[in-house]
Design a protein around this motif. Structure first.
Motif, mmCIF file in Angstrom:
data_model
loop_
_atom_site.group_PDB
_atom_site.id
_atom_site.type_symbol
_atom_site.label_atom_id
_atom_site.label_comp_id
_atom_site.label_asym_id
_atom_site.label_seq_id
_atom_site.Cartn_x
_atom_site.Cartn_y
_atom_site.Cartn_z
ATOM 1 N N LEU A 109 50.303 53.814 44.616
ATOM 2 C CA LEU A 109 49.767 52.602 43.994
ATOM 3 C C LEU A 109 50.856 51.792 43.296
ATOM 4 O O LEU A 109 50.683 50.605 43.022
ATOM 5 C CB LEU A 109 48.674 53.003 42.989
ATOM 6 C CG LEU A 109 47.729 51.906 42.521
ATOM 7 C CD1 LEU A 109 46.997 51.300 43.695
ATOM 8 C CD2 LEU A 109 46.738 52.460 41.515
ATOM 9 N N LEU A 113 51.234 47.550 41.522
ATOM 10 C CA LEU A 113 51.179 47.214 40.100
ATOM 11 C C LEU A 113 52.273 46.235 39.685
ATOM 12 O O LEU A 113 52.237 45.661 38.617
ATOM 13 C CB LEU A 113 51.338 48.479 39.255
ATOM 14 C CG LEU A 113 50.209 49.483 39.333
ATOM 15 C CD1 LEU A 113 50.654 50.802 38.733
ATOM 16 C CD2 LEU A 113 48.997 48.966 38.603
ATOM 17 N N PRO A 115 54.675 42.923 39.731
ATOM 18 C CA PRO A 115 54.543 41.500 40.096
ATOM 19 C C PRO A 115 55.283 41.188 41.399
ATOM 20 O O PRO A 115 56.351 41.733 41.656
ATOM 21 C CB PRO A 115 55.207 40.768 38.925
ATOM 22 C CG PRO A 115 55.177 41.722 37.793
ATOM 23 C CD PRO A 115 55.209 43.097 38.379
ATOM 24 N N THR B 217 41.970 46.399 35.780
ATOM 25 C CA THR B 217 42.241 45.584 36.969
ATOM 26 C C THR B 217 42.661 44.180 36.547
ATOM 27 O O THR B 217 43.625 43.626 37.083
ATOM 28 C CB THR B 217 40.991 45.511 37.861
ATOM 29 O OG1 THR B 217 40.412 46.812 37.932
ATOM 30 C CG2 THR B 217 41.331 45.036 39.237
ATOM 31 N N VAL B 220 46.243 44.204 35.263
ATOM 32 C CA VAL B 220 47.249 44.279 36.328
ATOM 33 C C VAL B 220 47.423 42.918 36.997
ATOM 34 O O VAL B 220 48.540 42.434 37.186
ATOM 35 C CB VAL B 220 46.867 45.347 37.368
ATOM 36 C CG1 VAL B 220 47.780 45.277 38.584
ATOM 37 C CG2 VAL B 220 46.940 46.729 36.743
ATOM 38 N N TRP B 221 46.304 42.265 37.335
ATOM 39 C CA TRP B 221 46.408 40.961 37.993
ATOM 40 C C TRP B 221 47.076 39.942 37.084
ATOM 41 O O TRP B 221 47.886 39.133 37.532
ATOM 42 C CB TRP B 221 45.047 40.462 38.459
ATOM 43 C CG TRP B 221 44.608 41.162 39.704
ATOM 44 C CD1 TRP B 221 43.561 42.025 39.833
ATOM 45 C CD2 TRP B 221 45.224 41.097 41.005
ATOM 46 N NE1 TRP B 221 43.494 42.491 41.127
ATOM 47 C CE2 TRP B 221 44.496 41.939 41.857
ATOM 48 C CE3 TRP B 221 46.329 40.409 41.514
ATOM 49 C CZ2 TRP B 221 44.830 42.113 43.196
ATOM 50 C CZ3 TRP B 221 46.663 40.585 42.847
ATOM 51 C CH2 TRP B 221 45.910 41.427 43.683
ATOM 52 N N TRP B 223 49.211 40.525 34.754
ATOM 53 C CA TRP B 223 50.621 40.867 34.657
ATOM 54 C C TRP B 223 51.405 40.281 35.831
ATOM 55 O O TRP B 223 52.568 39.917 35.719
ATOM 56 C CB TRP B 223 50.792 42.392 34.606
ATOM 57 C CG TRP B 223 52.179 42.795 34.278
ATOM 58 C CD1 TRP B 223 53.141 43.195 35.162
ATOM 59 C CD2 TRP B 223 52.786 42.808 32.984
ATOM 60 N NE1 TRP B 223 54.301 43.454 34.492
ATOM 61 C CE2 TRP B 223 54.109 43.217 33.150
ATOM 62 C CE3 TRP B 223 52.315 42.501 31.701
ATOM 63 C CZ2 TRP B 223 55.000 43.343 32.096
ATOM 64 C CZ3 TRP B 223 53.192 42.618 30.639
ATOM 65 C CH2 TRP B 223 54.516 43.040 30.839
ATOM 66 N N LYS B 224 50.748 40.193 36.986
ATOM 67 C CA LYS B 224 51.413 39.705 38.193
ATOM 68 C C LYS B 224 51.356 38.184 38.329
ATOM 69 O O LYS B 224 52.009 37.625 39.202
ATOM 70 C CB LYS B 224 50.760 40.350 39.428
ATOM 71 C CG LYS B 224 50.972 41.853 39.471
ATOM 72 C CD LYS B 224 49.975 42.559 40.368
ATOM 73 C CE LYS B 224 50.151 42.221 41.806
ATOM 74 N NZ LYS B 224 49.604 43.271 42.704
ATOM 75 N N VAL B 273 53.877 48.353 33.338
ATOM 76 C CA VAL B 273 52.881 48.847 34.283
ATOM 77 C C VAL B 273 53.139 50.302 34.655
ATOM 78 O O VAL B 273 52.212 51.043 34.965
ATOM 79 C CB VAL B 273 52.768 47.967 35.556
ATOM 80 C CG1 VAL B 273 51.890 46.773 35.301
ATOM 81 C CG2 VAL B 273 54.104 47.555 36.088
ATOM 82 N N LEU B 277 50.554 53.309 34.398
ATOM 83 C CA LEU B 277 50.310 54.277 35.461
ATOM 84 C C LEU B 277 50.403 55.700 34.921
ATOM 85 O O LEU B 277 49.615 56.567 35.285
ATOM 86 C CB LEU B 277 51.339 54.067 36.585
ATOM 87 C CG LEU B 277 50.985 54.668 37.933
ATOM 88 C CD1 LEU B 277 49.722 54.048 38.480
ATOM 89 C CD2 LEU B 277 52.120 54.478 38.924
ATOM 90 N N LEU B 284 42.972 54.531 37.027
ATOM 91 C CA LEU B 284 43.249 53.423 37.944
ATOM 92 C C LEU B 284 42.977 53.838 39.387
ATOM 93 O O LEU B 284 42.341 53.117 40.143
ATOM 94 C CB LEU B 284 44.720 53.019 37.824
ATOM 95 C CG LEU B 284 45.056 51.762 37.047
ATOM 96 C CD1 LEU B 284 46.552 51.571 37.004
ATOM 97 C CD2 LEU B 284 44.393 50.556 37.671
#
Lengths: 293, 294
Positions: A109, A113, A115, B217, B220-221, B223-224, B273, B277, B284
């Motif tokens: 995974l 995670l 970017p 979730t 995480v999104w 963060w990106k 991240v 984890l 997760l």
């Protein structure tokens, strides 16, 4: 027995819904309507928008750069979804037949995670023409340096490969979760009958996984059509316009040339494609639900 | 069941799995390894698994902990970098969005699942229809809206479109609340609790699992996130890690990018991240079972 009176929670309900409804109206509903309106105007952020009818759409259909971006996007989607789905299916099957380790799943995974910007940078370094690790490896076996991002033929496969690397683990875990729903006794029975792994995969895993596989495929497709970050960091649409995908085309039209009306028309086009895909997804979601229930 | 002593197929499968793991992890190793290499060594020391002269200078300079002269001496372009600040901005951004959005979407999900009011199903259908609108479509008008509101380059402008809701979270949490057993809530009604009391005291505590799932979730999104914060949060003061990485690359000379600095900054963008984890990896991984296929 106590019979409850028919309740009406009207007042409480609207309070519960207030923040979400405000968010929906202001940042989804209103902008969606405004987007459609811009697509039929000549808006450029500095003028007051005037109605120009279907002019933007007509121009779009005659714009070579737009068709190139559609072609390039399609090429990316084929490369990315093809490789990612096959690899993910393979990895999920391996995991399903080998181990239930949470540690292993968490490792797979990891790229998901991170970017996309980081992933783009990381691979720019690994694939650097002069100093990159991959070209050092190629050099060691006597192959010449490859300009992964600078060569017109290589650029798109490279970007697609990077995103396949980033999303395969995630996709594999979704498929694996689907595989866990398949009753274990089917495999035990087949194994007693002397079936090999390949026959079990063809005869049990694949057919029973189909609803989940279809759903995962559509979700990945929707994501794949919206590739932007990786390209914005690595190739910026180049070399020439070999990686100028539709999202990047819209971005350039809107925020570099300030053709907002034109960009909005292209966005409507993309929205139609994605709308159809999402509608399919919703159907599949319902289908897979009733199957597994 | 008997265990076979050696099965060549299985051994081969493990070999394949090992290759997958190595390919997944190695790029991260190479990123950290480069970050620990002095910039001056980059031409000579780039083929071994460990750097010859490991150093922390790249981390220090991208965090803004060295003087400009020191940073320049260590291979920097002289542009000011403050990744400590950008990391903090990203954490605030993610925390705000994940926390507030999850709460509001839980409230709405509960109302759609449990409360009775005219027009409920219609309103729900309209909200869910927003799932079909791709982000790029609302991005342009939202950009203009945020500009008109005077929220450019503010945290408010950056979080605005997502902090109140996403259709998916509303949908997901409503599904969950529908599956909660009703008896406990009915008992609470008899005890004289109103909808608000039931929501806070019963429904929310019973849904910790799904709330954490959707919160994670969303984190995480967020963060990106790149494109939206790039458009409305380019200023140094509110810059997120992702945007800062893009700017850093642009500032770095094309002919000879500051790879050691870039990899140090990249490592910093992965660190949070990675911690996520380590601490909630199990959660997760398990959450994929139900956000994904079911």
């Amino acid at each position: 027995m106590i019979t409850t009176k028919p309740r009406d929670d009207r007042r409480a309900a609207w309070l519960f819904l207030l923040p979400v409804l405000v968010g929906f109206a202001v940042f989804y509903g209103y902008p969606a309507a405004r987007g459609v309106w811009y697509s039929v105007t000549d808006y450029n952020m500095l003028n007051t928008a005037t109605y120009v009818g279907a002019e933007n759409y007509a121009k779009l259909l005659a714009d070579e750069a737009f068709w190139n971006s559609m072609k390039v996007t399609a090429w990316y989607v084929v490369l990315n979804i093809g490789s990612q789905t096959l690899l993910a299916l393979g990895i999920a099957t391996l995991m399903h037949r080998l181990t239930r380790s949470v540690m292993l799943r968490a490792t797979l995974l990891l790229p998901w995670l991170v970017p996309n910007v980081t992933i783009g940078l990381l691979w720019m370094w690994l694939l650097d023409t002069n100093l990159g690790f991959v070209n050092q490896l190629l050099h060691a076996v006597g192959l010449g340096p490859v300009g992964f991002f600078t060569d017109e033929t290589w650029a798109m496969p490279t970007v697609a490969g990077i995103n396949t690397w980033a999303y395969t683990g995630y996709t594999a875990l979704l498929l694996y979760a689907g595989m866990l729903q398949i009753p274990q006794y089917l495999y035990e029975g087949a194994s007693i009958d002397g079936a090999g792994e390949w026959r079990m995969f063809r005869g049990i895993t694949l057919p029973l996984l189909r609803p989940v596989l279809a759903l995962v495929l559509v979700v990945s497709l929707i994501g794949s059509f919206q590739i932007f970050d990786t390209i914005a960091v690595t190739t910026k649409g180049g070399p020439v316009s070999a990686t100028q995908v539709i999202y990047y085309f819209i971005y350039l039209q809107a925020f570099k040339y300030f053709h907002l009306g034109y960009a909005a028309a292209a966005a409507v086009f993309l929205a139609l494609i994605l709308g159809v895909l999402t509608a399919i997804q919703m159907r599949l979601l319902r289908a897979s639900r009733s199957d597994l229930a | 069941m008997t265990r076979r002593t050696f099965n060549p197929g299985r051994a081969l499968a493990w070999v394949a799995m090992t290759v997958v793991i190595v390919v997944t992890v190695f790029p991260f190793w190479w990123m950290i390894r480069t970050a620990l290499t002095p910039a001056a060594d980059i031409y000579t020391d780039n083929a071994s698994l460990l750097p010859e002269h490991p150093t922390m200078i790249n981390f220090l300079r991208v965090l803004g902990l060295t003087s400009e002269a020191e940073a320049r001496a260590a291979g920097g372009s002289g542009a000011h970098l403050n990744f400590a600040g950008y990391l903090w901005n990203s954490i605030v951004y993610c925390g705000l969005i994940a926390g507030v959005q999850t709460l509001f979407c839980a409230m709405a999900g509960y109302a759609f699942a449990r409360l009775r009011f005219p027009g409920r199903d219609l309103v729900f259908a309209i909200v869910i229809a927003a799932l079909m609108v791709p982000p790029i479509f609302t991005l342009l008008p939202n950009f203009i809206l945020v500009k008109d509101l005077g929220w450019m380059n503010t945290m408010a402008g950056m979080v605005a479109p997502t902090i109140l809701m996403t259709p998916f979270a509303v949908f997901f949490l409503r599904q969950f609340f529908l599956s909660l057993p009703r008896d406990v809530e009915e008992a609470a009604i008899l005890d004289g609790n109103g909808p608000w009391g039931i929501f806070w005291r019963i429904a929310l505590p019973m849904s910790r699992g799904p709330l954490i799932t959707i919160g994670l979730t969303t984190t995480v999104w967020a963060w990106k996130d790149y494109l939206w914060p790039l458009l409305v949060g380019r200023d140094e003061e509110n810059r997120l890690v992702t945007v800062a990485l893009g700017v850093f690359l642009q500032q770095s000379p094309n002919t000879q990018p500051d790879w050691t600095g870039l990899m140090a900054a990249s490592t910093l963008s992965v660190l949070p991240v990675l911690l996520l984890l380590v601490f909630v990896g199990k959660r997760l991984v398990q959450s994929l079972n139900f956000t994904g296929s079911k």
